[in-house]
Design an enzyme around this catalytic site. Structure first.
Site, short mmCIF file in Angstrom:
data_model
loop_
_atom_site.label_atom_id
_atom_site.label_comp_id
_atom_site.label_asym_id
_atom_site.label_seq_id
_atom_site.Cartn_x
_atom_site.Cartn_y
_atom_site.Cartn_z
N ALA A 66 14.67 6.60 -40.51
CA ALA A 66 14.37 7.26 -39.25
C ALA A 66 12.88 7.62 -39.24
O ALA A 66 12.26 7.79 -40.31
CB ALA A 66 15.22 8.51 -39.10
N GLY A 110 17.78 5.79 -42.87
CA GLY A 110 18.44 5.22 -41.71
C GLY A 110 18.42 3.69 -41.71
O GLY A 110 19.28 3.07 -41.08
N GLU A 113 21.36 2.80 -43.72
CA GLU A 113 22.54 3.16 -42.92
C GLU A 113 22.76 2.14 -41.79
O GLU A 113 23.90 1.78 -41.49
CB GLU A 113 22.37 4.58 -42.36
CG GLU A 113 22.40 5.62 -43.47
CD GLU A 113 21.94 7.00 -43.01
OE1 GLU A 113 20.84 7.10 -42.42
OE2 GLU A 113 22.68 7.96 -43.24
N GLU A 133 16.52 10.55 -48.40
CA GLU A 133 16.37 11.74 -47.56
C GLU A 133 16.22 13.02 -48.37
O GLU A 133 15.56 13.97 -47.94
CB GLU A 133 17.57 11.87 -46.60
CG GLU A 133 17.64 10.82 -45.50
CD GLU A 133 18.40 9.56 -45.90
OE1 GLU A 133 18.60 9.33 -47.12
OE2 GLU A 133 18.77 8.80 -45.00
N1 CAA Z 1 8.88 7.09 -40.62
C1 CAA Z 1 7.65 7.02 -40.07
N2 CAA Z 1 6.65 6.28 -40.60
C2 CAA Z 1 6.91 5.60 -41.74
C3 CAA Z 1 8.18 5.65 -42.36
C4 CAA Z 1 9.20 6.44 -41.75
N3 CAA Z 1 10.47 6.51 -42.25
N4 CAA Z 1 8.13 4.89 -43.49
C5 CAA Z 1 6.89 4.38 -43.56
N5 CAA Z 1 6.14 4.80 -42.51
C6 CAA Z 1 4.74 4.51 -42.21
C7 CAA Z 1 3.82 5.25 -43.15
O1 CAA Z 1 3.62 6.57 -42.71
C8 CAA Z 1 2.59 4.39 -43.08
O2 CAA Z 1 1.88 4.69 -41.91
P1 CAA Z 1 0.26 4.81 -41.92
O3 CAA Z 1 -0.21 3.42 -42.28
O4 CAA Z 1 -0.06 5.21 -40.53
O5 CAA Z 1 -0.07 5.82 -42.98
C9 CAA Z 1 3.14 2.98 -42.93
O6 CAA Z 1 4.48 3.13 -42.48
C10 CAA Z 1 3.18 2.22 -44.25
O7 CAA Z 1 3.85 3.01 -45.22
P2 CAA Z 1 3.25 3.31 -46.67
O8 CAA Z 1 1.77 3.34 -46.64
O9 CAA Z 1 3.96 4.53 -47.20
O10 CAA Z 1 3.72 1.98 -47.44
P3 CAA Z 1 4.10 1.83 -48.98
O11 CAA Z 1 4.28 0.36 -49.19
O12 CAA Z 1 3.13 2.56 -49.84
O13 CAA Z 1 5.51 2.58 -49.14
C11 CAA Z 1 7.77 3.13 -48.51
C12 CAA Z 1 6.62 2.08 -48.47
C13 CAA Z 1 8.28 3.29 -49.95
C14 CAA Z 1 8.89 2.56 -47.65
C15 CAA Z 1 7.26 4.49 -47.98
O14 CAA Z 1 6.63 4.28 -46.73
C16 CAA Z 1 8.34 5.51 -47.77
O15 CAA Z 1 8.79 6.12 -48.73
N6 CAA Z 1 8.77 5.72 -46.50
C17 CAA Z 1 9.72 6.75 -46.14
C18 CAA Z 1 11.12 6.36 -46.53
C19 CAA Z 1 12.09 7.46 -46.18
O16 CAA Z 1 11.98 8.58 -46.63
N7 CAA Z 1 13.10 7.15 -45.34
C20 CAA Z 1 14.11 8.11 -44.92
C21 CAA Z 1 13.74 8.71 -43.61
S1 CAA Z 1 14.84 10.03 -43.12
C22 CAA Z 1 16.19 9.26 -42.44
O17 CAA Z 1 16.26 8.07 -42.39
C23 CAA Z 1 17.25 10.18 -41.90
C24 CAA Z 1 18.53 9.53 -41.57
O18 CAA Z 1 19.38 9.36 -42.42
C25 CAA Z 1 18.84 9.10 -40.21
#
Ligand code: CAA
Length: 259
Positions: A66, A110, A113, A133
């Site tokens: 998400a 998400g 999911e 999460e």
């Molecule tokens: N939401 C918004 N933006 C996101 C995102 C997310 N879930 N995941 C990645 N991005 C964005 C980053 O902020 C980044 O943006 P900028 O270039 O503007 O800084 C861009 O995508 C690239 O990401 P990274 O620089 O972090 O890339 P990476 O290769 O170093 O890492 C990753 C990749 C491991 C996927 C890392 O981005 C990450 O950990 N993302 C978050 C994953 C996460 O926590 N997901 C769960 C979300 S909560 C949820 O989903 C609730 C639910 O159950 C419904």
């Protein structure tokens, strides 16, 4: 309908392909994307020519979860009253024709999911699955604590939800989360092959099979077996059953008309 966060196309006039398309955010799932995805899935489901849909992302990310930026400022009252973030997600479960997730790269939160809401997952060898999460101070909100244990068992689901670690494609296949793992450059070919196989079968039988397998996750074994039996018997009312069995008996290829 024009979409901004997904791309939509058909293959061989029988398979719908939906590609998540927010590359800068690694296909993070916001309300617009989920609304567009719901609309596209429903449109393919309603299209008589389409027998199966493939949902995919980019090489780097199926979906990284998400959209954290969008939800970071929500209060409980915002999230609860507006049913934000996961409002229309269960609509995807109402799609009656099969949906295959073709996953490469990250399928996190998400994203994992969403893949699990599809009927089965074909993964590229670079796929990584996780429910991270917990690292954000929350828990999975779109079925992760419910569908993951059903797919991989309690121990591994707890491990994933409590540590937030990722599993690679090999572990995901071993655990039963994904049905097949293929080389990254063969992912769409494999998914399309499976989708065409399905689309060439009787749509009625395919929909009944999907409905019956899903029933296995909803109730008791005896109820599920009875549900399956009723659908199995009902299929003898279709022309496709006559065609499929006649084709077998007469050693020819079946031509299903979805009637
Ligand atoms: N939401 C918004 N933006 C996101 C995102 C997310 N879930 N995941 C990645 N991005 C964005 C980053 O902020 C980044 O943006 P900028 O270039 O503007 O800084 C861009 O995508 C690239 O990401 P990274 O620089 O972090 O890339 P990476 O290769 O170093 O890492 C990753 C990749 C491991 C996927 C890392 O981005 C990450 O950990 N993302 C978050 C994953 C996460 O926590 N997901 C769960 C979300 S909560 C949820 O989903 C609730 C639910 O159950 C419904």
């Amino acid at each position: 309908m024009a979409y901004e966060t997904i791309e939509v196309r058909t293959e061989a006039d029988k398979v719908g392909v939906i590609t998540l398309n927010r590359p800068k955010q690694l296909n993070a799932l916001n309300d617009q994307l989920m609304n567009e995805l719901g609309a596209a899935l429903k449109a393919f489901d309603a299209d008589e020519k389409i027998g199966c849909t493939i949902l995919t992302g980019s090489e780097k990310a199926f979906a990284a979860g998400a959209d954290i930026g969008a939800m970071a400022k929500y209060s409980f009252a915002d999230a609860y009253k507006g049913d934000y973030i996961t409002r229309n997600w269960e609509e995807i479960r109402a799609i009656r024709k099969p949906v295959i997730a073709a996953v490469s790269g990250f399928a996190l939160g998400g994203g994992c999911e969403l893949a699990m809401m599809c009927d089965f997952i074909i993964a590229a060898d670079n796929a990584r699955f996780g429910q991270p999460e917990i690292k954000l101070g929350v828990i999975p909100g779109a079925g992760g604590t419910q569908r993951l244990p059903r797919a991989v068992g309690k121990s591994k689901a707890m491990d994933m939800a409590l540590t937030g670690r990722m599993m690679d494609a090999v572990e995901a296949e071993r655990a039963g989360l994904v049905s097949r793992v293929v080389a990254l450059d063969k992912l769409m070919e494999e998914a399309l092959g499976a989708a065409l196989v399905i689309a060439n079968f009787s749509q009625i039988a395919v929909m009944a099979a999907k409905e019956s397998v899903n029933r296995a996750f909803e109730g008791s074994l005896s109820d599920g077996v009875m549900f399956e039996r009723r659908l199995f018997h009902a299929l003898f009312a279709t022309q496709d059953q006559k065609e499929g069995m006649d084709a077998f008996v007469n050693k020819r290829t079946a031509n299903f008309t979805h009637q």
